[in-house]
Write an enzyme that holds these catalytic residues in place. Structure first.
Site, PDB file in Angstrom:
ATOM      1  N   ASP A 120       0.872  -1.172   0.000  1.00 18.66           N
ATOM      2  CA  ASP A 120       0.000   0.000   0.000  1.00 18.66           C
ATOM      3  C   ASP A 120       0.911   1.224   0.000  1.00 18.66           C
ATOM      4  OD1 ASP A 120      -1.650   2.172   0.814  1.00 18.66           O
ATOM      5  OD2 ASP A 120      -3.056   0.769   1.731  1.00 18.66           O
TER       6      ASP A 120
ATOM      7  N   LYS B 157      -1.635  15.101 -10.575  1.00 16.55           N
ATOM      8  CA  LYS B 157      -0.415  14.679 -11.253  1.00 16.55           C
ATOM      9  C   LYS B 157       0.684  15.733 -11.133  1.00 16.55           C
ATOM     10  CE  LYS B 157      -2.188  10.828 -12.422  1.00 16.55           C
ATOM     11  NZ  LYS B 157      -1.785   9.620 -11.648  1.00 16.55           N
TER      12      LYS B 157
END
Length: 307
Positions: free
Chosen positions: A67, A169
């Site tokens: 994770d 992003k």
């Protein structure tokens, strides 16, 4: 005949379409691969990767449940790896991009790059970013040069128009670069165009602002095989550095727009093609991927020789 061993690399997240294909291609090129899939994705089997085409290939694939918010699970996946291919995949129960997602993507990038810095074996990181981290700017119409790897999207503009995917992003890539420079890590980024494929739909967050991208001549897309090759190319090429805009197609005519609409929209609700044909313009391309193309020439010729 099995390919020669090329060492061990990690692909994170290997559960997405890009990550899955990277695992397959890397196995076929002779790498040992640590495929890191998210903890909530259960039951991933070695046989699900098509790159496992032989018992020898199968031996070179190890699956890790990790994770990006669990530092220790990242460390486990990276052990013994010389390289990391990293792309952020949102959890399945939180697919919608929003401002909170941007914060999570930054945190994930920070965790992963910090883990790389603490792992002695990692020599290079290939970080998947997006073309949307490049072309969302207020001054685009007055720019005398095409968009390329030197440009960054403006965070304030992304927030103003709720371009959450571009925001995520941009801030995540900036955070990754800050961490890489601070820790002295060798990192390159792939700023990818919209990934084409059968599962693409109108809900994809990249498509927010699609009309503006089209009019500005920056609506770029990438085929999966080209995107995978670009990642491996920048990893294997010792001269690769910085950012690489990655696309092999641009939507800049009504014909191309109609083709994309056919992919995105069920046929029953498609507008008539005649409505697209009425617009005969070819939008001038305002974005350049020359840097990547130059690097890919040698990579593609080597692959052809090896076939």
């Amino acid at each position: 005949m099995e390919p020669a061993s090329r060492g061990t690399v990690c692909v994170m997240d290997a559960s997405g379409r890009l990550g899955h294909s990277l695992v397959d291609s890397l196995l076929q090129r002779g790498y040992t691969v640590h495929a890191a899939v998210q903890n909530h994705i259960a039951g991933v089997q070695v046989q699900q990767f098509s790159g496992v085409s032989s018992p020898e290939n199968e031996k070179r694939l190890k699956i890790f449940h990790s994770d990006p918010f669990d530092y220790q699970s990242i460390i486990e996946a990276l052990k013994g790896c010389s390289g990391l291919f990293y792309t952020f995949e949102p959890a399945q129960d939180q697919p919608t991009h929003d401002e909170i997602m941007a914060e999570e993507e930054v945190r994930a990038a920070h965790n992963v790059l910090e883990a790389c810095a603490q792992t002695d074996s990692i020599d290079k990181v290939v970080f998947t970013s997006s073309a949307t981290a490049i072309f969302w700017r207020e001054d685009h119409s007055s720019m005398e040069v095409d968009f390329d790897e030197r440009h960054w999207s403006e965070i304030s503009l992304c927030r103003k128009f709720k371009l959450w995917y571009a925001l995520s992003k941009t801030v995540a890539e900036k955070a990754a670069w800050a961490m890489a420079m601070d820790r002295g890590m060798n990192m390159v980024t792939i700023n990818a165009g919209l990934l084409l494929g059968p599962e693409l739909s109108l809900t994809h967050p990249y498509l927010k602002g699609a009309a503006e991208m089209y009019e500005d001549g920056v609506f770029v897309t990438a085929d999966l095989n080209f995107l995978v090759d670009a990642h491996i190319c920048v990893f294997e090429n010792v001269s690769a550095y910085g950012r690489y805009l990655c696309f092999n197609h641009i939507i800049n005519s009504s014909e191309e727009a109609f083709k994309l609409t056919q992919i995105l929209t069920p046929s029953s609700s498609l507008p008539p093609q005649q409505s697209f044909k009425e617009d005969t313009r070819i939008i001038p391309q305002r974005i350049s991927n020359k840097k990547l193309n130059k690097l890919m020439v040698d990579f593609e010729s080597e692959n052809q020789v090896g076939e």
